[in-house]
Design a protein around this motif. Structure first.
Motif, short mmCIF file in Angstrom:
data_model
loop_
_atom_site.label_atom_id
_atom_site.label_comp_id
_atom_site.label_asym_id
_atom_site.label_seq_id
_atom_site.Cartn_x
_atom_site.Cartn_y
_atom_site.Cartn_z
N PRO A 126 1.81 5.26 5.87
CA PRO A 126 1.61 6.01 4.63
C PRO A 126 2.04 7.47 4.75
O PRO A 126 2.71 7.99 3.86
CB PRO A 126 0.09 5.89 4.39
CG PRO A 126 -0.32 4.65 5.11
CD PRO A 126 0.56 4.61 6.32
N SER A 154 -8.14 5.75 -2.77
CA SER A 154 -7.73 4.39 -2.41
C SER A 154 -8.93 3.63 -1.85
O SER A 154 -9.56 4.07 -0.88
CB SER A 154 -6.59 4.42 -1.39
OG SER A 154 -6.22 3.11 -1.03
N LEU A 201 1.23 4.08 -3.00
CA LEU A 201 0.85 5.49 -2.83
C LEU A 201 2.03 6.41 -3.13
O LEU A 201 1.87 7.46 -3.75
CB LEU A 201 0.31 5.72 -1.41
CG LEU A 201 -0.98 4.95 -1.08
CD1 LEU A 201 -1.40 5.23 0.35
CD2 LEU A 201 -2.11 5.31 -2.05
N HIS A 228 -6.27 3.68 -6.58
CA HIS A 228 -5.48 2.60 -6.00
C HIS A 228 -6.41 1.62 -5.32
O HIS A 228 -7.38 2.02 -4.67
CB HIS A 228 -4.49 3.16 -4.97
CG HIS A 228 -3.88 2.09 -4.10
ND1 HIS A 228 -4.23 1.91 -2.78
CD2 HIS A 228 -2.98 1.13 -4.38
CE1 HIS A 228 -3.56 0.89 -2.28
NE2 HIS A 228 -2.79 0.40 -3.22
N THR A 267 2.26 9.75 -5.85
CA THR A 267 2.10 11.06 -5.21
C THR A 267 3.42 11.81 -5.09
O THR A 267 4.50 11.23 -5.18
CB THR A 267 1.57 10.89 -3.77
OG1 THR A 267 2.46 10.03 -3.05
CG2 THR A 267 0.17 10.31 -3.75
N VAL A 285 -4.50 11.64 -0.19
CA VAL A 285 -5.09 10.35 -0.56
C VAL A 285 -6.46 10.26 0.11
O VAL A 285 -6.56 10.35 1.33
CB VAL A 285 -4.18 9.20 -0.08
CG1 VAL A 285 -4.83 7.86 -0.39
CG2 VAL A 285 -2.80 9.29 -0.70
N CYS A 319 -9.61 8.21 1.29
CA CYS A 319 -9.91 6.82 1.64
C CYS A 319 -11.02 6.81 2.70
O CYS A 319 -11.46 7.86 3.14
CB CYS A 319 -8.66 6.13 2.19
SG CYS A 319 -7.99 6.89 3.68
N THR A 359 5.18 8.73 2.52
CA THR A 359 4.85 9.59 1.39
C THR A 359 4.87 11.07 1.75
O THR A 359 5.01 11.91 0.87
CB THR A 359 3.42 9.29 0.86
OG1 THR A 359 2.47 9.67 1.85
CG2 THR A 359 3.26 7.81 0.54
N ASN A 404 0.82 -1.22 0.00
CA ASN A 404 0.00 0.00 0.00
C ASN A 404 0.85 1.27 0.00
O ASN A 404 0.66 2.17 -0.80
CB ASN A 404 -0.93 0.01 1.22
CG ASN A 404 -2.06 -0.99 1.09
OD1 ASN A 404 -2.42 -1.38 -0.02
ND2 ASN A 404 -2.60 -1.42 2.21
N VAL A 436 -5.00 10.67 -5.14
CA VAL A 436 -5.31 9.24 -5.21
C VAL A 436 -6.61 8.99 -4.46
O VAL A 436 -6.83 9.54 -3.38
CB VAL A 436 -4.20 8.38 -4.56
CG1 VAL A 436 -4.53 6.90 -4.67
CG2 VAL A 436 -2.85 8.67 -5.20
#
Lengths: 346, 346, 346, 346
Positions: A97, A139, A71, A170, A75, A81, A83, A101, A67, A137
């Motif tokens: 994450p 996700s 990501l 994603h 990015t 992101v 979610c 990221t 995951n 994104v």
């Protein structure tokens, strides 16, 4: 005595015998490290058979890494992101994450673990505003953390929404096999054909010892992923022993056999539980998990024999997962134990 | 036909049969995920037998992670890590240490891969100056990337230097077994007793399928490491299958048998090569690696049959590693091939 | 009594009167925050007059930020930045570049603070190897940290080397005005026309209160820089008061007048010192700094009256900087004091 | 013609004349850079007069940095920061807190911008669970982003809750002066005495050119902050020009005079607006901001003359801020314009 198999998690199960055989077969002589070996080449070939030839596949150790690395590939640090609040990336990865990221995750509350275009729209704002993170994104988790399964058209709507706004879709596919089996779709039909850009392909929960993969359906997105994988501490030296697991899973329909079986056991479990008046199934059972509201006072007594996780303490909702190796007998014995325990607790 | 076993790297070898047996034995029924299982408990117990009861052990997937997570546990982002220019953390981890810790690595050139107090002193400056990163860790590799082995007193001097300055000594022990075997020391004598604070304990290169550990000799340093491991994407769900490997390695002297054997093969290889006038051994062969300067024109021809890495292209130095499964016959055949290839190339 | 002006650093000087006037003039009524004001628009226009219309300019607070944000715009986390061992980004920014970009900096030792193609070549390796960071930026400082100035052809050679390898050339121009003045070039001739891709344009050391800018000569490189600046905590709310400083500096040749004067004072200082036999100038005086090897015992006695930095303790080398406000009288008095102090210390 | 002063933001205002005078006075001769100057010493002394002698103060460029650096000082990367969904750190800093700290921010929806113990409790979970980020900081904004002001007992309750759980209370005090003025408390009574651990002290919005500070009420928390500030690109070289602004603000009650005035203008504005039936004040006006629901069709027409921000597009809520330099005449003219514009639009 504790039973051999619990309903705590599909990752409490062991390794499927065919996978063991494959691992043993790979233990022959020397092989070049870091993925430049024939076993990895073969596994990648299997992915291409399932998903199409023009993809890129990178094998990693675990799902959190699949995951986070996915990501990161999509990015830059000022992106966001979108979610669900219940997403594994949001609640169960200890901030990995964000750390890896630099991005913000924008959580959306849901009833059933599924994002909708309508819900996503509310988080898609501040575009072009330098003070705001820029959504990049969407996700989704398939099957979801609540054991539900997105319908193909739901995913298509999300990917369309994303692509019209230069965003990516994603999919955390820790249980993609269970979802595809549930939907009666091939792996490709359940992912790429619905507009998914990058897939965290799960193997560990479906009978492997420990093997996941990041699958890119657009090779432009993966041009530098080999460096991200290494920098993300996810490049296995003796990679062949991970690759053969995925190779095996994608051969002879093992992925489907395992997933179908686990799903069927969940149906059986649901059916059995439905005869217990004090037990209320709270989410549609569409994959291999059953979420049930049970009398609070029974939980601890059940856990004496069966280890499992309480999903929502306040609501007294528990999570019971079925695995590739769950037997009908296991389910019957467990349902019986639940019924008796509830009956005798107060 | 390519030979079954090369001298490219000790991670090109497969898995020791005893380890395979242990893995198979662990594939029984369900076990709680993420390390809360009896196999992990047993493995941790083995570590305590070897290193002392008052330690903390965390199992991770690979060596890069063991190193990066160790360093993160010891630093804040404005700290610096002193290491050699040839250190794995400096040259072979694609910047993972910088990315995960935020720290600067201060590289020191060396002849033989070994730091000295004198060399470290030159990088220990700017203390208390807000413009400068603050040295916090000395990281050494044992056995070194050049196949040499620090003497106990050399390590003691470094740990003393570090501790007197509120710094820590980290050891990248990807080949600590080879070093301890070479020195005739126990694992504890070769690490903790010399003042090492945190050890990246290597298993993969010594006959495992893929298993490493971070060992803390001061439990105050590890109080939050479980979160760093998860955030570092290194928490295995089916951990039992990694733990049993380490458990097995630390049982019945397997670590020592494997390491001793690999070291002995390296001695044999060195001896064989010493009869070839065009081959010059460039570093002391103290563990399981042999670094040799050979005629440049022979390299490609050798690689036709044996895959291996050129260590230094300009100097025409190559690296040949021996493994737990290298046989005397392998060595003899390889030496013969080297001799013949050099003799016939020009 | 301490003199009003020291030779410690050009950032110890105050603010040029014309700049003060400009700041006062900007303090009229309200202006939209975060750069959407006419003062910033005007300043950006001045940059375009000097460097060409097709550029992008972003104003930031300080030089460390200009450097780190520039590098972030040019890299992903697995990239590497090649620079000198004495580079400000390597030694004086407390690891900010590593922290903000995730990248490794590859330091190259130099005699005079200047990179050469030959030296850079040695750090350009491991291309395409997933274990290695990938060189992406060459960063040079002009004028250098040693007070020397790259010749135009030296910079052209570096930019050619970079561009042929898909790398970028970044210039830390904290003292770019001094360099351009020294070379007799316009700001554009000294940067963009030599192949520089991104420039950290320095104002603070050249008579401003505190204002720097990142100048992109290729607008494709800056498409997302507004987010990086905000995420990098460098977006000023009352930006007009920073912008007017740069506007003023780029008007009526103030940048050139200030730089030329400081350079001339450094020449004067060098000349004065050359009459003191115990003082040895160690680098060519090409901008506004003089580096001198002086008797070690004199340092502390000099510092009683004049605060300055010891550049190299072991070598007894000190750094003396001239500013826009240094006077001939200041230089004469200082030289006299140095001569007397050295004569009377032992 | 546009009016000289808008109601868009308190950072659209210029610099107070007393602050200008202080800046000019500091422009005398040379001063050592990076904070080692008498002006900074004096400013720090002023902070100690207001907040107590046993504190640590670090001056930075802007509010985003004050917040992010504060949070970094209190956290490790696996920690979480609890804040409101409307918090500046959550919505207006482009992910800078996540990027710089690695932490997750846990957003809590609120009606009035104020956290309560009850709301925070819901986010305080997963303690000791390695899969979950660990809550470490509660961050509140005072005055809030909605122009409301926490009562002392509300803050005390939050700090008690935090401290009982080994958490810290951070206050984003971009408008702490307005809050203290509103409450009739000293700066210390409004922060430290309520249990705040670290304060982002705001100056820019209260009449300065650009100056903020991080104030630590427990010196153990700041032992390494000088490095974080430098690594965070927030160490000013000519710091004296920032320090004098804060020194001036904390002298002769300038902070209070400015804040009281701005607050009073907001009251006046509210009063004036209350006579317009179509305008509805949506949050209590307790500091210097007025949030009003107005007819959607009037917004664009108002913005023709007065630049301001729409706070909530769907609800047609706008934000109007008063500044130290807002005049009664400004308010009257604006109210009149609002009334006329609404009356004539449809």
């Amino acid at each position: 005595m504790k039973p051999a198999r619990s309903f705590a998690s599909d990752n409490n199960a062991g390794v499927h015998p065919e996978v063991i055989t494959a691992i043993l077969a790979a233990n022959q002589g020397h092989a070049v490290g870091y993925g430049d070996d024939p076993y990895t080449e073969s596994a990648v070939g299997k992915f291409k058979q399932h998903f199409g030839a023009d993809i890129d596949v990178f094998i990693v150790f675990n799902g959190t890494a699949a995951n986070c690395l996915s990501l990161k590939a999509l990015t830059d640090s000022y992106h966001a992101v979108i979610c669900t609040e219940a997403a594994h990336i949001y609640t169960d990865e200890c901030g990995a994450p964000e750390k890896f990221t630099g991005c913000k995750l924008l959580p959306i509350p849901t009833h059933d673990g599924k994002l909708t275009v309508e819900a996503v729209e509310g988080s898609y704002h501040g575009i072009g505003d330098q003070h705001h993170v820029q959504p990049r994104v969407i996700s989704i988790t398939q099957a979801t953390e609540m054991g539900t399964v997105y319908r193909p058209e739901e995913i298509k709507a999300l990917s369309r929404f994303a692509h019209e706004r230069s965003m990516f879709l994603h999919m955390d596919g820790a249980r993609i096999a269970n979802a595809a089996a549930s939907l009666g779709l091939t792996l490709r039909q359940a992912t790429r054909d619905l507009g998914v850009d990058v897939l965290s392909f799960g193997g560990t929960k479906n009978g492997l010892m420990g093997a996941e993969a990041v699958v890119f359906f657009d090779k432009k997105l993966s041009h530098n992923f080999q460096y991200l994988r290494k920098q993300g501490m996810q490049l296995a030296s003796k990679m062949r022993f991970i690759s053969v697991q995925l190779d095996c899973l994608l051969s002879n329909d093992l992925w489907l056999r395992n997933a179908r079986h686990a799903n069927r056991m969940a149906q059986l479990l649901q059916k059995g539980l439905s005869d217990i008046p004090e037990v209320k199934i709270v989410y549609d059972v569409e994959a291999n998990g059953v979420f049930a509201k049970i009398p609070a006072h029974a939980i601890a007594r059940l856990q004496v024999r069966y280890f499992f996780y309480v999903w929502n303490e306040e609501e007294s909702v528990v999570r019971w997962m079925c695995s590739f190796d769950t037997t009908e007998e296991d389910v019957k014995r467990f349902v019986k134990f639940v019924a008796e325990t509830i009956a005798t607790s107060h």
